[in-house]
Design a protein around this motif. Structure first.
Motif, PDB file in Angstrom:
ATOM      1  N   UNK A   1       1.965  76.634 -17.577  1.00  0.00           N
ATOM      2  CA  UNK A   1       1.304  75.688 -17.924  1.00  0.00           C
ATOM      3  C   UNK A   1       0.115  75.062 -16.931  1.00  0.00           C
ATOM      4  N   UNK A   2      -1.325  75.825 -17.245  1.00  0.00           N
ATOM      5  CA  UNK A   2      -2.459  75.212 -16.610  1.00  0.00           C
ATOM      6  C   UNK A   2      -2.690  74.174 -16.432  1.00  0.00           C
ATOM      7  N   UNK A   3      -2.158  72.982 -17.522  1.00  0.00           N
ATOM      8  CA  UNK A   3      -3.124  71.992 -17.493  1.00  0.00           C
ATOM      9  C   UNK A   3      -2.265  71.149 -16.708  1.00  0.00           C
ATOM     10  N   UNK A   4      -0.834  71.756 -16.638  1.00  0.00           N
ATOM     11  CA  UNK A   4      -0.012  71.089 -15.962  1.00  0.00           C
ATOM     12  C   UNK A   4       0.049  71.238 -14.040  1.00  0.00           C
TER      13      UNK A   4
ATOM     14  N   UNK B   1      -1.078  84.687 -22.974  1.00  0.00           N
ATOM     15  CA  UNK B   1       0.631  84.546 -22.702  1.00  0.00           C
ATOM     16  C   UNK B   1       0.796  85.426 -21.764  1.00  0.00           C
ATOM     17  N   UNK B   2       1.883  85.085 -21.782  1.00  0.00           N
ATOM     18  CA  UNK B   2       2.838  86.316 -20.746  1.00  0.00           C
ATOM     19  C   UNK B   2       3.362  87.789 -21.296  1.00  0.00           C
ATOM     20  N   UNK B   3       3.131  88.651 -20.161  1.00  0.00           N
ATOM     21  CA  UNK B   3       2.647  89.929 -20.086  1.00  0.00           C
ATOM     22  C   UNK B   3       4.050  90.513 -19.331  1.00  0.00           C
TER      23      UNK B   3
ATOM     24  N   UNK C   1     -12.922  81.490 -20.607  1.00  0.00           N
ATOM     25  CA  UNK C   1     -13.406  80.823 -21.485  1.00  0.00           C
ATOM     26  C   UNK C   1     -12.595  79.740 -21.330  1.00  0.00           C
ATOM     27  N   UNK C   2     -11.144  80.144 -20.706  1.00  0.00           N
ATOM     28  CA  UNK C   2      -9.624  79.538 -20.608  1.00  0.00           C
ATOM     29  C   UNK C   2      -9.647  78.824 -19.858  1.00  0.00           C
ATOM     30  N   UNK C   3      -9.646  79.572 -18.547  1.00  0.00           N
ATOM     31  CA  UNK C   3     -10.066  79.061 -17.517  1.00  0.00           C
ATOM     32  C   UNK C   3     -11.433  77.610 -17.505  1.00  0.00           C
ATOM     33  N   UNK C   4     -11.414  78.171 -18.192  1.00  0.00           N
ATOM     34  CA  UNK C   4     -13.216  77.012 -16.736  1.00  0.00           C
ATOM     35  C   UNK C   4     -13.234  75.995 -17.987  1.00  0.00           C
TER      36      UNK C   4
ATOM     37  N   UNK D   1     -10.665  73.774 -16.465  1.00  0.00           N
ATOM     38  CA  UNK D   1     -10.977  72.356 -15.680  1.00  0.00           C
ATOM     39  C   UNK D   1     -11.580  72.037 -16.116  1.00  0.00           C
ATOM     40  N   UNK D   2     -12.915  72.142 -17.055  1.00  0.00           N
ATOM     41  CA  UNK D   2     -13.739  71.074 -17.849  1.00  0.00           C
ATOM     42  C   UNK D   2     -12.853  69.512 -18.557  1.00  0.00           C
ATOM     43  N   UNK D   3     -11.563  70.193 -19.038  1.00  0.00           N
ATOM     44  CA  UNK D   3     -11.067  69.289 -19.705  1.00  0.00           C
ATOM     45  C   UNK D   3     -10.526  68.135 -18.973  1.00  0.00           C
ATOM     46  N   UNK D   4      -9.974  68.423 -17.600  1.00  0.00           N
ATOM     47  CA  UNK D   4      -9.191  67.761 -16.134  1.00  0.00           C
ATOM     48  C   UNK D   4     -10.537  67.021 -15.132  1.00  0.00           C
TER      49      UNK D   4
END
Length: 248
Positions: free
Chosen positions: A120-123, A173-175, A194-197, A200-203
């Protein structure tokens, strides 16, 4: 048997300690985004593994605390010693929680090839923001999302050169790799660049540097096909001034 980080821990620690050009390159490029002198700095190494980055932080004078969910990897880290002049400590901990780390207690968080393993990257980013001091910074590296997507492979051209076949880039997802010599046989969580960036911006983090380092001569000698591709994506992002928690 389905591999886990505990089941591959002995192999992984031996790999790093006998010389792993890719892991050495990851450590050195990540450290290039931190001050050369870290005396007086509190640094959390999230997903420390057997301590390759934690020890390097202590060598720069930091008070370094490494956490990892793998009990066996933490055992290896504790037996590796401390190069000083800083200090190291280790704990088994969840990178999505950071239960062993107090609020606003660290100046830097390093995450070398570890956020691609958290479920969970957000967590994880919520926890990182909580433990950082105001305007502290996160320095992370992940396998380059564009070239290390699920089931990426190599193809050989008629002229004898090799090109990367990207794979399922958008399949987040997981692989798990089927290669018995690959670290990712213990699993990996693919996310787009873009998922990582955007996470980060969201947090509330402000990206300061985004780096795609060209492989060094030792990396190319070890894996010649990688000569034209950055193996990692590195980001240094500054925490906000305000209290922890996701941005609204």
């Amino acid at each position: 048997m389905t591999e886990t980080w505990d089941t591959i821990a002995d192999w992984y620690a031996e790999l790093l300690r006998t010389g792993s050009p890719l892991n050495d390159f990851n450590r050195d490029t990540l450290l290039a985004h931190l001050p050369d002198e870290l005396s007086g700095h509190q640094v959390l190494d999230l997903g420390c593994g057997e301590g390759i980055i934690t020890r390097a932080l202590a060598a720069r004078g930091a008070t370094a605390h490494g956490i990892d969910p793998s009990t066996r990897l933490i055992e290896h880290a504790r037996t590796a010693g401390t190069p000083g002049p800083g200090t190291v400590s280790y704990a088994v901990d969840d990178g999505c929680v950071l239960g062993t780390v107090a609020d606003h207690s660290v100046d830097w968080v390093t995450a070398g090839l570890s956020l691609n393993h958290v479920p969970d990257l957000d967590a994880a980013l919520t926890a990182v923001r909580r433990v950082l001091t105001p305007r502290g910074a996160l320095v992370l590296s992940v396998p380059h999302p564009c070239f290390e997507a699920p089931h990426a492979s190599w193809t050989r051209l008629a002229d004898g050169t090799h090109r990367r076949v990207v794979g399922d880039y958008l399949a987040e997802g997981f692989w798990r790799s089927a290669d018995p010599r690959a670290v990712r046989r213990a699993g990996n969580r693919h996310r787009t660049l873009s998922g990582y960036l955007t996470a980060l911006l969201r947090h509330g983090f402000t990206p300061e540097t985004v780096d795609e380092p060209a492989p060094t001569a030792p990396v190319i000698a070890h894996q010649p096909r990688r000569a034209g591709l950055p193996p990692f994506l590195l980001i240094r992002a500054r925490a906000p001034h305000d209290s922890p928690g996701p941005a609204g």
